[in-house]
Scaffold this motif. Structure first.
Motif, PDB file in Angstrom:
ATOM      1  N   THR A 134      -2.682  11.085  -3.891  1.00  0.00           N
ATOM      2  CA  THR A 134      -2.479  10.101  -2.828  1.00  0.00           C
ATOM      3  C   THR A 134      -3.773   9.779  -2.085  1.00  0.00           C
ATOM      4  N   ALA A 170       1.322   7.115  -6.614  1.00  0.00           N
ATOM      5  CA  ALA A 170       0.272   8.119  -6.762  1.00  0.00           C
ATOM      6  C   ALA A 170       0.819   9.516  -6.458  1.00  0.00           C
ATOM      7  N   HIS A 190       0.824  -1.198   0.000  1.00  0.00           N
ATOM      8  CA  HIS A 190       0.000   0.000   0.000  1.00  0.00           C
ATOM      9  C   HIS A 190       0.866   1.258   0.000  1.00  0.00           C
ATOM     10  N   SER A 243      -6.743   9.844  -3.447  1.00  0.00           N
ATOM     11  CA  SER A 243      -7.483   8.974  -4.369  1.00  0.00           C
ATOM     12  C   SER A 243      -7.001   7.537  -4.252  1.00  0.00           C
ATOM     13  N   ALA A 244      -5.672   7.359  -4.180  1.00  0.00           N
ATOM     14  CA  ALA A 244      -5.114   6.008  -4.023  1.00  0.00           C
ATOM     15  C   ALA A 244      -5.586   5.382  -2.723  1.00  0.00           C
ATOM     16  N   ILE A 298       2.011   1.899  -3.497  1.00  0.00           N
ATOM     17  CA  ILE A 298       0.911   2.417  -4.318  1.00  0.00           C
ATOM     18  C   ILE A 298       0.693   3.893  -4.026  1.00  0.00           C
ATOM     19  N   TYR A 299       0.670   4.249  -2.741  1.00  0.00           N
ATOM     20  CA  TYR A 299       0.590   5.656  -2.355  1.00  0.00           C
ATOM     21  C   TYR A 299       1.749   6.441  -2.976  1.00  0.00           C
TER      22      TYR A 299
END
Length: 279
Positions: free
Chosen positions: A177, A162, A155, A179-180, A158-159
């Motif tokens: 971020t 973003a 995670h 939105s992610a 992914i952040y």
């Protein structure tokens, strides 16, 4: 060569930076667009990076207790194995891991970040597109996960990717971020909190790196730059406090509508020749 910034311009841009840095509407886009609208030279990525130090200082002070716990626990956990499962120690690693994408991509795309990415047509488009992304994320999120129990290395990465999208003005660091986080099903305020913590190393690093460029040229403009940074700090502190309270009970719909309207207006003004896309 860095652009020279006047005193009045510094006040306006400092206010804009403070008001927009933590809202999912892109502070760098607003600084670029307002400068173009008033006929000012594009202040450039360097000036933008430096005045962001003011708003990041606001975040550091606002989250000072938690930041201190993260730093101290993470440091002690390096030689105290029992602390390595502690939330604060894990958060230290998550912030480090989440920062890597923007560092790598920021260095790899340094030239377009300071040039082509500041085209107003691109900014208008990204405001609209990522506004719709934020709307979709907000509408589909289950709004249930918390950082202390669910944040992981995956995670965090992914952040981080973003956040790296915010290298393009118009995307918005917090918007990307958050939105992610929403797409990962984190609560709105939890997604925003990690977004702000994650931004600290990247923004401080970029700001201090660019700090030394501001004085280059025929005449240094340290005074206006410092003024803009101080103003962005004061306004930014108030903005982050309000924003975190607001999103705990409200959706992002208002921000989405604003982004789309602003994006459409920018594209229209450029199309009709009112604004130059690369001024």
């Amino acid at each position: 060569m860095p652009k020279l910034i006047g005193w009045f311009e510094a006040v306006v841009l400092g206010l804009i930076q403070g008001l927009t840095e933590f809202l999912p509407i892109s502070s760098s886009a607003h600084i670029r667009v307002v400068s173009a609208f008033f006929g000012w030279e594009d202040p450039g990525a360097a000036f933008t990076a430096v005045i962001q130090l003011g708003t990041e200082a606001a975040v550091v002070i606002y989250f000072r207790k938690e930041i201190w716990e993260i730093i101290s626990t993470w440091t002690r956990a390096l030689w105290t194995p029992d602390l390595r499962k502690h939330y604060a120690a894990r958060m230290g690693w998550y912030v480090i891991i989440g920062t890597l994408p923007i560092v790598v991509l920021g260095l790899a795309f340094k030239d377009p970040i300071e040039g082509a990415f500041r085209d107003l047509r691109l900014i208008g488009t990204t405001l609209i597109v990522f506004g719709l992304v934020l709307w979709f994320a907000d509408r589909t999120a289950r709004n249930k996960l918390t950082l202390d129990r669910h944040l992981s290395f995956t995670h965090a990465l992914i952040y981080g990717f973003a956040q790296s999208l915010a290298l393009i003005p118009g995307v918005s660091r917090s918007g990307g971020t958050i939105s992610a986080g929403l797409l990962l099903d984190y609560r709105r305020e939890q997604a925003a909190k990690y977004s702000f913590l994650l931004a600290i190393p990247a923004v401080l690093g970029a700001g201090f790196l660019e700090l030394f460029k501001i004085g280059e040229g025929k005449a240094p403009d340290w005074g206006p730059t410092i003024l803009a940074t101080v103003i962005s700090f004061i306004v930014g502190y108030a903005a982050v406090s309000w924003f975190l309270k607001y999103i705990s009970t409200h959706r992002f719909t208002g921000f989405v509508i604003y982004r789309i309207l602003l994006g459409v207006a920018i594209i229209a003004l450029v199309s009709f020749g009112v604004l130059s896309p690369n001024a």
